[in-house]
Design an enzyme around this catalytic site. Sequence first.
Site, short mmCIF file in Angstrom:
data_model
loop_
_atom_site.label_atom_id
_atom_site.label_comp_id
_atom_site.label_asym_id
_atom_site.label_seq_id
_atom_site.Cartn_x
_atom_site.Cartn_y
_atom_site.Cartn_z
N ARG A 24 0.83 -1.22 0.00
CA ARG A 24 0.00 0.00 0.00
C ARG A 24 0.86 1.26 0.00
O ARG A 24 0.51 2.25 0.65
CB ARG A 24 -0.94 0.03 1.21
CG ARG A 24 -1.94 -1.10 1.25
CD ARG A 24 -3.24 -0.65 0.61
NE ARG A 24 -4.27 -1.65 0.81
CZ ARG A 24 -5.40 -1.42 1.49
NH1 ARG A 24 -5.62 -0.26 2.03
NH2 ARG A 24 -6.27 -2.38 1.60
N ARG A 28 -3.06 6.92 1.71
CA ARG A 28 -3.48 8.12 2.44
C ARG A 28 -2.46 8.72 3.38
O ARG A 28 -2.65 9.83 3.86
CB ARG A 28 -4.78 7.83 3.19
CG ARG A 28 -5.97 7.75 2.26
CD ARG A 28 -7.17 7.19 2.96
NE ARG A 28 -6.86 5.85 3.40
CZ ARG A 28 -7.73 5.06 4.04
NH1 ARG A 28 -8.92 5.50 4.33
NH2 ARG A 28 -7.38 3.85 4.39
N ARG A 37 -6.78 12.09 -4.70
CA ARG A 37 -7.98 11.31 -4.46
C ARG A 37 -9.26 12.14 -4.59
O ARG A 37 -10.31 11.64 -4.96
CB ARG A 37 -7.85 10.68 -3.07
CG ARG A 37 -8.96 9.87 -2.54
CD ARG A 37 -9.14 8.56 -3.25
NE ARG A 37 -10.29 7.90 -2.66
CZ ARG A 37 -11.55 8.28 -2.87
NH1 ARG A 37 -11.82 9.27 -3.68
NH2 ARG A 37 -12.54 7.66 -2.27
N ASP A 74 -7.55 -2.24 -6.89
CA ASP A 74 -8.04 -2.87 -5.66
C ASP A 74 -8.43 -4.31 -5.97
O ASP A 74 -8.80 -4.63 -7.09
CB ASP A 74 -9.24 -2.11 -5.09
CG ASP A 74 -9.45 -2.46 -3.62
OD1 ASP A 74 -8.84 -1.80 -2.75
OD2 ASP A 74 -10.21 -3.42 -3.33
N TYR A 150 -15.42 -11.24 1.04
CA TYR A 150 -16.09 -9.94 0.89
C TYR A 150 -17.44 -10.11 0.21
O TYR A 150 -18.43 -9.46 0.57
CB TYR A 150 -15.23 -8.97 0.07
CG TYR A 150 -14.16 -8.28 0.90
CD1 TYR A 150 -14.49 -7.19 1.71
CD2 TYR A 150 -12.85 -8.71 0.89
CE1 TYR A 150 -13.53 -6.56 2.48
CE2 TYR A 150 -11.88 -8.09 1.66
CZ TYR A 150 -12.23 -7.01 2.45
OH TYR A 150 -11.29 -6.39 3.22
O1 CP3 Z 1 -0.32 -1.29 -2.47
C1 CP3 Z 1 -0.66 -0.33 -3.21
O2 CP3 Z 1 -0.17 0.80 -3.11
C2 CP3 Z 1 -1.60 -0.65 -4.37
C3 CP3 Z 1 -2.98 -0.45 -4.19
C4 CP3 Z 1 -3.88 -1.37 -3.36
C5 CP3 Z 1 -5.07 -0.88 -2.78
N1 CP3 Z 1 -5.74 -1.94 -2.23
C6 CP3 Z 1 -5.52 0.53 -2.81
C7 CP3 Z 1 -6.50 0.99 -1.80
C8 CP3 Z 1 -3.81 -2.73 -3.08
C9 CP3 Z 1 -2.70 -3.73 -3.41
C10 CP3 Z 1 -5.00 -3.08 -2.37
C11 CP3 Z 1 -5.32 -4.46 -1.95
C12 CP3 Z 1 -6.48 -4.69 -1.08
N2 CP3 Z 1 -7.71 -4.09 -1.12
C13 CP3 Z 1 -6.54 -5.70 -0.09
C14 CP3 Z 1 -5.44 -6.68 0.21
C15 CP3 Z 1 -4.35 -6.10 1.05
C16 CP3 Z 1 -4.71 -5.88 2.48
O3 CP3 Z 1 -4.58 -4.73 2.93
O4 CP3 Z 1 -5.09 -6.86 3.17
C17 CP3 Z 1 -7.81 -5.65 0.52
C18 CP3 Z 1 -8.31 -6.52 1.63
C19 CP3 Z 1 -8.55 -4.63 -0.16
C20 CP3 Z 1 -9.96 -4.21 0.07
C21 CP3 Z 1 -10.01 -2.81 0.54
N3 CP3 Z 1 -9.82 -1.72 -0.26
C22 CP3 Z 1 -10.24 -2.37 1.86
C23 CP3 Z 1 -10.46 -3.26 3.06
C24 CP3 Z 1 -10.20 -0.97 1.81
C25 CP3 Z 1 -10.53 -0.01 2.92
C26 CP3 Z 1 -9.48 0.02 3.95
C27 CP3 Z 1 -8.97 1.41 4.10
O5 CP3 Z 1 -7.76 1.50 4.36
O6 CP3 Z 1 -9.76 2.34 3.96
C28 CP3 Z 1 -9.89 -0.58 0.49
C29 CP3 Z 1 -9.71 0.79 -0.01
C30 CP3 Z 1 -8.36 1.13 -0.56
N4 CP3 Z 1 -7.67 0.36 -1.45
C31 CP3 Z 1 -7.62 2.32 -0.30
C32 CP3 Z 1 -6.46 2.24 -1.10
C33 CP3 Z 1 -5.37 3.27 -1.22
C34 CP3 Z 1 -8.07 3.46 0.60
C35 CP3 Z 1 -9.27 4.15 0.07
C36 CP3 Z 1 -9.09 5.60 -0.34
O7 CP3 Z 1 -7.98 6.04 -0.66
O8 CP3 Z 1 -10.10 6.31 -0.36
#
Ligand code: CP3
Length: 338
Positions: A24, A28, A37, A74, A150
Amino acid sequence: MTNSAFLRVLNGERVNPPPLWIMRQAGRYLPEYRELRTRAKNFLDFCYSPALATEAVLQPLRRFQLDAAILFSDILVVPDALGRKVWFVEGEGPRLEPLIGEEHWRFDEVERAIQRLAPVYEAVGRIKGSLDANTPLIGFCGGPWTVATYMLQGQGGDKERARRVAYERPLDVDRLLDLLAEMSARHLAEQVKAGADCLQIFESWAEGLPPLQFERLIIKPTQKLIQRLRQIGVATPIIGFPRGAGAEISNYAQRTGVTALGIDTSVPKILAPHGMPVQGNLDPLLLVVGGTALESGVRDVLERFSGAPHIFNLGHGITPEASVENVARLVDLVKGRA
Ligand code: CP3
């Protein structure tokens, strides 16, 4: 690309200091990400904008000397493309309409779903065109069980409903896992075709399963995914990250067909087969805390995994509370400049 320390480690070489990237790494904790964003009305639109996704990938690379880039997308674009609507609640996380009634258990065709993900593959191409020649790009997908969880739950958090439905509706759940294995293999193959150099499978919810269910819900679907990918002709290295697998982690490493093992924060030592590259596993909280706790945490990870080909990373994604200064310090510590 032969100069890439990251790809050399994936090829089984031990490199000192180890290459480093951060799960990640676009996100943020970066003020410029938060600004970017705001240009999309929701998170999935952001993911489906090749221009915004490309800029998000490049942001952390401008600040820090990282040894790999990761596609900005994602894991939930897969159910979204299969016709199960996905949305994100600000400050809470993803939501899907859970699979309950018969009318929910209908999914679009894989071919159609892959076509819907064209903007993701376009982003991969653009990102490759913007990266310098020695920075490899990681493509990714969620593990079939994590994505299914999910879909079954409708949200993150407690996985009890997903686990229960896996027992109650075995045929439906096995069919869903088959569909996700096929869809994920095709999704990864398209990312490689567009330029990805390595792949990671995020099995974020591998925890809490009894052995029979670990075999059925994690091992078998991952084997199918990887066998299918190889059958399509994709030879790219694959990092499998079964977060929370606990005592099952060696089983996962040995039997799924992954090239390298991603290890979560709780894994104390090299539990991969001899010579298999490992990736991890600094506690992400240390990037919030910093100071001497960060220093000793980094040193401990370096020592524990020095006997294997090692890619330095966190044991889970970086949190929004992490500080940019601590990330810079981490890079210096790993590169031996501090
Ligand atoms: O690593 C990176 O920089 C690449 C981008 C990436 C995102 N999600 C962007 C994201 C990757 C590789 C993911 C994978 C992902 N997404 C996983 C597996 C990794 C892990 O953390 O276990 C999972 C379970 C998801 C599902 C998901 N997407 C969740 C649970 C959330 C919300 C959690 C949160 O931190 O808010 C997201 C949203 C998300 N995916 C964000 C980002 C940068 C944050 C949302 C935003 O910026 O508004």
